[in-house]
Design a protein around this motif. Structure first.
Motif, PDB file in Angstrom:
ATOM      1  N   ALA A 173       2.985   7.806  -1.987  1.00 62.00           N
ATOM      2  CA  ALA A 173       3.749   6.713  -1.394  1.00 62.00           C
ATOM      3  C   ALA A 173       3.672   5.484  -2.295  1.00 62.00           C
ATOM      4  N   LYS A 174       4.771   4.751  -2.363  1.00 62.81           N
ATOM      5  CA  LYS A 174       4.768   3.473  -3.089  1.00 62.81           C
ATOM      6  C   LYS A 174       5.779   2.548  -2.426  1.00 62.81           C
ATOM      7  N   LEU A 175       5.650   1.283  -2.689  1.00 63.30           N
ATOM      8  CA  LEU A 175       6.647   0.335  -2.212  1.00 63.30           C
ATOM      9  C   LEU A 175       7.751   0.270  -3.259  1.00 63.30           C
ATOM     10  N   ALA A 176       8.968   0.631  -2.872  1.00 64.57           N
ATOM     11  CA  ALA A 176      10.085   0.633  -3.820  1.00 64.57           C
ATOM     12  C   ALA A 176      10.404  -0.807  -4.220  1.00 64.57           C
ATOM     13  N   VAL A 177      10.546  -1.019  -5.507  1.00 63.65           N
ATOM     14  CA  VAL A 177      10.886  -2.354  -6.028  1.00 63.65           C
ATOM     15  C   VAL A 177      12.411  -2.465  -6.065  1.00 63.65           C
ATOM     16  N   PRO A 178      12.980  -3.547  -5.495  1.00 64.33           N
ATOM     17  CA  PRO A 178      14.442  -3.699  -5.544  1.00 64.33           C
ATOM     18  C   PRO A 178      14.959  -3.541  -6.967  1.00 64.33           C
ATOM     19  N   LEU A 232       8.520   6.504  18.593  1.00 64.47           N
ATOM     20  CA  LEU A 232       7.686   5.648  17.748  1.00 64.47           C
ATOM     21  C   LEU A 232       7.447   6.425  16.456  1.00 64.47           C
ATOM     22  N   HIS A 233       8.270   6.126  15.436  1.00 65.82           N
ATOM     23  CA  HIS A 233       8.084   6.842  14.166  1.00 65.82           C
ATOM     24  C   HIS A 233       6.734   6.479  13.546  1.00 65.82           C
ATOM     25  N   GLY A 234       6.316   5.266  13.772  1.00 63.59           N
ATOM     26  CA  GLY A 234       5.104   4.726  13.131  1.00 63.59           C
ATOM     27  C   GLY A 234       5.480   3.454  12.392  1.00 63.59           C
ATOM     28  N   PRO A 235       6.088   3.619  11.213  1.00 61.68           N
ATOM     29  CA  PRO A 235       6.579   2.418  10.505  1.00 61.68           C
ATOM     30  C   PRO A 235       7.619   1.646  11.318  1.00 61.68           C
ATOM     31  N   THR A 236       8.385   2.385  12.134  1.00 60.71           N
ATOM     32  CA  THR A 236       9.371   1.743  13.011  1.00 60.71           C
ATOM     33  C   THR A 236       9.207   2.236  14.438  1.00 60.71           C
ATOM     34  N   THR A 237       9.664   1.405  15.377  1.00 59.49           N
ATOM     35  CA  THR A 237       9.924   1.862  16.744  1.00 59.49           C
ATOM     36  C   THR A 237      11.427   1.991  16.844  1.00 59.49           C
ATOM     37  N   SER A 238      11.911   3.148  17.300  1.00 57.28           N
ATOM     38  CA  SER A 238      13.333   3.455  17.195  1.00 57.28           C
ATOM     39  C   SER A 238      13.912   3.971  18.497  1.00 57.28           C
ATOM     40  N   LEU A 239      15.122   3.524  18.790  1.00 54.73           N
ATOM     41  CA  LEU A 239      15.883   4.032  19.932  1.00 54.73           C
ATOM     42  C   LEU A 239      17.188   4.602  19.394  1.00 54.73           C
ATOM     43  N   TYR A 240      17.414   5.883  19.645  1.00 52.73           N
ATOM     44  CA  TYR A 240      18.620   6.547  19.155  1.00 52.73           C
ATOM     45  C   TYR A 240      19.604   6.721  20.312  1.00 52.73           C
ATOM     46  N   LEU A 288      16.223  -0.328  15.837  1.00 55.38           N
ATOM     47  CA  LEU A 288      14.791  -0.229  15.547  1.00 55.38           C
ATOM     48  C   LEU A 288      14.183  -1.596  15.305  1.00 55.38           C
ATOM     49  N   CYS A 289      12.858  -1.618  15.311  1.00 58.65           N
ATOM     50  CA  CYS A 289      12.145  -2.753  14.724  1.00 58.65           C
ATOM     51  C   CYS A 289      11.083  -2.182  13.796  1.00 58.65           C
ATOM     52  N   ASP A 290      10.781  -2.930  12.756  1.00 60.76           N
ATOM     53  CA  ASP A 290       9.712  -2.533  11.838  1.00 60.76           C
ATOM     54  C   ASP A 290       8.364  -2.884  12.458  1.00 60.76           C
ATOM     55  N   ASN A 291       7.431  -1.954  12.353  1.00 61.48           N
ATOM     56  CA  ASN A 291       6.067  -2.212  12.845  1.00 61.48           C
ATOM     57  C   ASN A 291       5.112  -2.570  11.711  1.00 61.48           C
ATOM     58  N   LEU A 292       5.419  -2.057  10.540  1.00 65.75           N
ATOM     59  CA  LEU A 292       4.518  -2.216   9.397  1.00 65.75           C
ATOM     60  C   LEU A 292       5.306  -2.737   8.212  1.00 65.75           C
ATOM     61  N   LYS A 293       4.714  -3.636   7.476  1.00 63.64           N
ATOM     62  CA  LYS A 293       5.407  -4.158   6.301  1.00 63.64           C
ATOM     63  C   LYS A 293       4.472  -4.116   5.094  1.00 63.64           C
ATOM     64  N   GLY A 294       5.048  -4.024   3.920  1.00 64.05           N
ATOM     65  CA  GLY A 294       4.305  -4.160   2.675  1.00 64.05           C
ATOM     66  C   GLY A 294       3.091  -3.243   2.603  1.00 64.05           C
ATOM     67  N   GLU A 295       1.945  -3.869   2.394  1.00 62.57           N
ATOM     68  CA  GLU A 295       0.708  -3.108   2.195  1.00 62.57           C
ATOM     69  C   GLU A 295       0.364  -2.236   3.402  1.00 62.57           C
ATOM     70  N   GLU A 296       0.649  -2.750   4.624  1.00 61.76           N
ATOM     71  CA  GLU A 296       0.369  -1.968   5.851  1.00 61.76           C
ATOM     72  C   GLU A 296       1.148  -0.658   5.831  1.00 61.76           C
ATOM     73  N   LEU A 297       2.390  -0.755   5.356  1.00 63.99           N
ATOM     74  CA  LEU A 297       3.253   0.417   5.303  1.00 63.99           C
ATOM     75  C   LEU A 297       2.705   1.434   4.300  1.00 63.99           C
ATOM     76  N   LEU A 298       2.308   0.915   3.167  1.00 65.59           N
ATOM     77  CA  LEU A 298       1.740   1.769   2.132  1.00 65.59           C
ATOM     78  C   LEU A 298       0.474   2.467   2.644  1.00 65.59           C
ATOM     79  N   PHE A 306       1.306   5.402   4.911  1.00 65.63           N
ATOM     80  CA  PHE A 306       1.721   6.622   4.211  1.00 65.63           C
ATOM     81  C   PHE A 306       0.561   7.270   3.464  1.00 65.63           C
ATOM     82  N   THR A 307      -0.295   6.435   2.865  1.00 63.01           N
ATOM     83  CA  THR A 307      -1.396   7.027   2.098  1.00 63.01           C
ATOM     84  C   THR A 307      -2.491   7.564   3.023  1.00 63.01           C
ATOM     85  N   SER A 308      -2.485   7.148   4.315  1.00 67.07           N
ATOM     86  CA  SER A 308      -3.514   7.632   5.257  1.00 67.07           C
ATOM     87  C   SER A 308      -3.320   9.114   5.606  1.00 67.07           C
TER      88      SER A 308
END
Ligand SMILES: [Fe+2]
Length: 202
Positions: free
Chosen positions: A6-11, A119-127, A139-149, A152-154
């Protein structure tokens, strides 16, 4: 497919590349007989406004883009079979869990309910499914940046890439009782004997 770390994609622009500045819009083709129902549904779903419409096409805006979604009435279209390849869904983000849950309540009052709250984890989603059965996620994001990384690495996504189905009405009650958004959105393990695909709804 080979497993990537996992990595944080750079724009792309920050990598010196010339990439689009944003996603512009989605156009959904519908049979003319469903045109009005589709336009009404998307206006309601997004609290949108019509930027331009005639008998054939409607441009709907609800954020900074002139139109984010358009509905096109095209004679002779048929609905694809449920098991078709192609776009599965498109998704739109709210600021936080409370905005997402407030939207759930608003839509429920309009008779629009999600077929898959996850609850995907990184997001909470309603389809949801529109009148033509196209899938649209909010959706809303639950994790950002380092938390997100860290998530995934966990290895949490290796164990369960789908998430955990939740009950929005229960979460609304829990928020009223003071349970924090962080607590609600930190993902449990899969129930004993279940696989990630048991958490899938289509
Ligand atoms: Fe999605």
């Amino acid at each position: 497919m080979e497993k990537f770390n996992a990595k944080l994609a750079v724009p792309a622009r920050e990598r010196g590349k010339l990439a689009p500045i944003r996603m512009s819009h989605v156009v959904i083709g519908t049979n003319p007989e469903n045109y009005e129902a589709m336009v009404e549904w998307y206006l309601t779903y997004f609290e949108g406004e019509i930027a331009y419409a005639n008998d054939d096409v409607a441009f709907i805006g609800f954020d900074e883009e002139h139109h984010r979604v358009a509905i096109a009435a095209i004679p002779g279209l048929v609905r694809p079979p449920a098991n078709s390849t192609g776009v599965n869904h498109f998704a739109f983000t709210y600021n936080d869990l409370d905005e997402l849950l407030a939207t759930y309540v608003r839509l429920k009052k309009e008779g629009i309910e999600p077929y898959w709250p996850i609850l995907h984890g990184p997001t909470t989603s309603l389809y949801y499914k529109d009148p033509d059965q196209n899938r649209v996620e909010i959706l809303c994001d639950n994790l950002k940046g380092e938390e997100l990384l860290e998530f995934f690495t966990s290895g949490a996504f290796d164990e369960n890439f789908m998430g955990i189905i939740f009950d929005p009405d229960d979460w609304i009650e829990q928020r009223k009782n003071g349970v924090s958004a962080e607590e609600l959105t930190s993902r449990d393990k899969l129930p004993e004997g279940k696989t990630a695909w048991d958490m899938f709804r289509d």
